[in-house]
Every structure is written in C-alpha cells, then in structure tokens.
Design an enzyme around this catalytic site. Sequence first.
Site, PDB file in Angstrom:
ATOM      1  CB  SER A 117      -0.931   0.003   1.218  1.00 39.40           C
ATOM      2  OG  SER A 117      -0.194  -0.092   2.424  1.00 39.40           O
TER       3      SER A 117
ATOM      4  CB  ALA B 233       3.073  -4.464   8.423  1.00 41.45           C
TER       5      ALA B 233
ATOM      6  CE1 TYR C 155       1.195   4.769  14.009  1.00 40.13           C
ATOM      7  CE2 TYR C 155       2.053   6.565  15.361  1.00 40.13           C
ATOM      8  CZ  TYR C 155       2.258   5.438  14.593  1.00 40.13           C
ATOM      9  OH  TYR C 155       3.541   4.973  14.404  1.00 40.13           O
TER      10      TYR C 155
ATOM     11  CB  VAL D 259      14.449  15.174   7.704  1.00 43.03           C
ATOM     12  CG1 VAL D 259      15.868  15.271   7.157  1.00 43.03           C
ATOM     13  CG2 VAL D 259      14.453  15.391   9.220  1.00 43.03           C
TER      14      VAL D 259
ATOM     15  CB  ILE E 104       7.522  26.222  10.172  1.00 43.17           C
ATOM     16  CG1 ILE E 104       8.906  25.764   9.696  1.00 43.17           C
ATOM     17  CG2 ILE E 104       7.362  25.968  11.661  1.00 43.17           C
ATOM     18  CD1 ILE E 104      10.056  26.454  10.406  1.00 43.17           C
TER      19      ILE E 104
END
Length: 309
Positions: A34, A74, A141, A185, A200
């Site tokens: 994915s 994963a 999450y 980064v 930012i």
Amino acid sequence: MRILVTGGAGFIGSHLTDAFLARGDEVAVLDDLSSGRLTRLDPRVAAHRASVADPGALAAVVARVRPQLICHLAAQIDVRASVADPAGDAQTNVIGTINVLEAARVAGARVLFASTGGALYGKDAVIPSDEDQRPEPEAPYGTAKYCAEQYIGLSNRLHGTTHSVLRLGNVYGPRQDPAGEAGVVAIFCGKAMREERPVIYGDGTQTRDYVYVGDVATAFLAAADSSIAGVWNIGTGVETSILTLADVIGQVTGRSIEPEFGPARPGELRRSALDVARVAGQLGWKAATSLSEGVASTFAWVRDGGPDR
C-alpha cells in the site's frame, strides 16, 4: 537466522532487511505494498504480497518462511488518517499485531515490534521521556500502538515468549516518503534543493527526537541478538525544534532556508524527546549518527532523485 520483516518494502523496513542481509541472515518480506515498493528490496529478499490484517494469508507466508524472528513493522502510520478512521487504524495496528503474534506462536518465532515513542507519551510527559512514563497518546494511532504493546506483553505472560517492543522516535533518512510530519527532514531537503520556502506549522519551537534510519536498523539488530523481553526507546535523547532543524538543513546544504509559517495543527504535540538510558544499559545500543550527518545523507539522496536503492 531466518527473519521475516512485515512492512519490509517500506522506508524503515527496507533498511532493516539490508542490515540483516549484510550480516548474513536469511530475510523474507511480507508487505501489502500500500505504501511499500518492491524496488527498495535487495534481489536476494523473498517478497510476499499480503496484509497482516489477513490472518490466513499471513499464516500461509509464515508457514512457508518458517522464521525464527519476525520484525513487525507493517502499520498504518498516518496520525491524521487515524483520527479520520480510527477503526481502520485499529484493524491494521491492533488486529494486525494480534495476527502476527498468533502466527509467531504457531511457528515458534520471536517478535520485535516497532512501536512509537513520539506519539505515545503525551503532552504532559517529562522530557526526555523514559519507558516508565505513563502513556497518554493524543491520537488513535498512538492509542492503537500502545494497545498492540499490551497484547505483546500478554503473549509473554501467557505463553512464556520473549517478544520485545522498540518505541521509535521520529525516524528520517533516505527512502522516506516525504509526506506528513514524519517526513519533515525529506520535505525540507527537497525544498532546499529546489530553493523553495518550506512551511512551518506554528511558531517552529515544537520539538522532536530525530533518529537516523540506519541507527534504527542497528537497534533492531541489537534487540534480535538479545534473549530478553524488553521495551526500549530508540532515539537520540536530544530535543530538536523545527527551527533548529531548518537551520541545520541550511548549513548542511549551503542553501538559505527562509520558512513560511502556517497555523499550528490542532492537537500537535509541543515537545518530544526519548530517554535512551535503558536501551544503552540493556542492549549496549546508542545512536551513532549526528543530525548534521543524517541530514547530509538525506539531502544527497534527494539530490540524486530519491532512488529506491
């Protein structure tokens, strides 16, 4: 050692497969592609397209590979996607981990789980945060990752396994998909190369613990060689602001970085840095790459067109 890396065609996973191969291990990868890409993998790696959310397909791959170690990377990693679809996030990050643990139990394999340090400890955490800090994640999450950690601990208590958890800081380096906060980064390096102004969000004083992907790979190798069940922060212990990061990128690339400022993202964590004393004491691991060295490597990769290998 025979090793299966879930999510092994991803940014971190592909570096990890390279590190295991370099020391002579036999490596296979399971990835639903994915976001992973097979072109990131060494031709010696056996790749299997399947999802950890599909227990039957996962079990079939594990039975074929017969791994001694499963490095479980994963995941659904987009914090904003987890807010929009917490059930979908949990399906991958919680149920997927349970499926990996069950497949590992049948195969007699040990599991190393890639968790999160940056999204776990919460806005009121002591900085730097050690592993005994009470997790108070701010998004689904981080909550799902912590829930998965609890299932790993349960497996160790219930079955006598020695599965371990690596709580990663903000990982960066070559092969990183430059999308979202975790890719700042790579995003800023790309802006510097094109002489564009990066954005930012907020005032730029928010901090993160940026750890180079090569150092993360060596942390997994150290954990793989250990027989203990542990929970370890994997970072630098250094708190770096976005403004400081922009300055470092400007110095390394020789480009003038003049950021634009946008509104702060709702719910964004203000400060984050990981205490790494435990992993140093128990595994003898310490991040070896300075921020300037890691940024230079990342910029060189972006300058070369972002090759998969």
